[in-house]
Write an enzyme that holds these catalytic residues in place. Sequence first.
Site, PDB file in Angstrom:
ATOM      1  CB  ALA A  68      -0.415  -0.176   0.833  1.00  0.00           C
ATOM      2  CG  MET A 119       3.118   9.781   1.548  1.00  0.00           C
ATOM      3  SD  MET A 119       3.564  11.521   0.344  1.00  0.00           S
ATOM      4  CE  MET A 119       2.119  11.448  -1.189  1.00  0.00           C
ATOM      5  CB  SER A 181       0.287   5.742   8.981  1.00  0.00           C
ATOM      6  OG  SER A 181       0.686   6.882   8.065  1.00  0.00           O
ATOM      7  CE  LYS A 214       1.572  -1.375   6.109  1.00  0.00           C
ATOM      8  NZ  LYS A 214       1.885  -0.747   4.800  1.00  0.00           N
ATOM      9  CB  THR A 242       6.393  -3.390  10.546  1.00  0.00           C
ATOM     10  OG1 THR A 242       7.839  -3.150   9.861  1.00  0.00           O
ATOM     11  CG2 THR A 242       6.774  -4.645  11.680  1.00  0.00           C
ATOM     12  CB  THR A 317      11.363   1.537   0.061  1.00  0.00           C
ATOM     13  OG1 THR A 317      10.022   2.176   0.480  1.00  0.00           O
ATOM     14  CG2 THR A 317      12.842   1.940  -0.120  1.00  0.00           C
TER      15      THR A 317
END
Length: 356
Positions: A68, A119, A181, A214, A242, A317
């Site tokens: 995601a 973000m 997040s 998550k 994670t 990434t």
Amino acid sequence: MTGYHALRRVLFLISPERIHTWVFALLRAVTTPDLLRRALQGRLAPRDPVLASTVFGVRFPGPLGLAAGFDKDGRGLHTWPALGFGYAEVGTVTAHPQPGNPEPRLFRLPEDRALLNRMGFNNDGAARLAQRLTRHTSDAPVGVNIGKTKATPADRAVEDYAQSARQLGPLATFLVVNVSSPNTPGLRDLQAVESLRPILTAVRAQTSTPVLVKIAPDLSDADVDEIADLAVELGLAGIVATNTTISRAGLKTPGVEELGPGGVSGAPVAARSLEVLRRLYRRAGDRLVLISVGGIETADDAWERITSGASLLQGYTGFVYGGGLWAKHIHDGLATRLRAEGFTSLSDAVGSAMRQ
């Protein structure tokens, strides 16, 4: 230096969010024509039967999916199988559209093979994603990651998550509740079991789709254990481990502290992500499906996660630093390793190092 590494040096001269927008648009354009998309899929998609597994009652052609964050609004649903991914997780999406945090909000840490982002869940909202998923004929499984709308106060978080689950649950292969997040104020506080329980209970009540949660790498071991126990108690399908880390320990890229707050992804989170995976597997065994994400760069990394208990893997990434053939290279390397170690299926290898 490979061709992509040379190209990456040029791409990295452009601001990260701008080049993300351009490259994503190019990838969608290339994979829109049926003929070209199918040609790419024929060359890059995982086809080796040893890589296929059934998770949540669904066949995954390969274990590596897009994490995601890359495709927040499901604009590239046809793109990811054509680039070699076994599945994709889109989002994070919130019940209501929101612009996210002010730019700049995405940064490269090249000396660390990492990204830093704040973000803030910029997305078109759950209803818009539901429209796209309704029109989509899937080439591979699609998970959906849901988060809390920033404007929604914490005491209304349960209904916010439930609204997204109602709209998106029936359209997703699996649903991931994102409470980890670092870029939405107060969100990580929802990982506390007393806050998390009503959210997960409400989401499960809205859909028969498999639900996962998550979690952050920055949780204490005791907190990881508590969430694992809660997931088993509530009948969740699994845990995604994670998310990004707020730690800056050991980073080599100059000036990282001046970049401001945000979550770090990529190589710096790899060690802790692996630790959390192993702890979850020891705690829950095969009672939960574990999806490992964080710092996976090579087929050897992927193999270590599989044998440590992950049924599925994800990367973002690693894809940015590895290029368009990254997923294929991971899958090819895994297939070679599976056969070399005497396994006839991926499922047999899951957690094998933990049982020795």
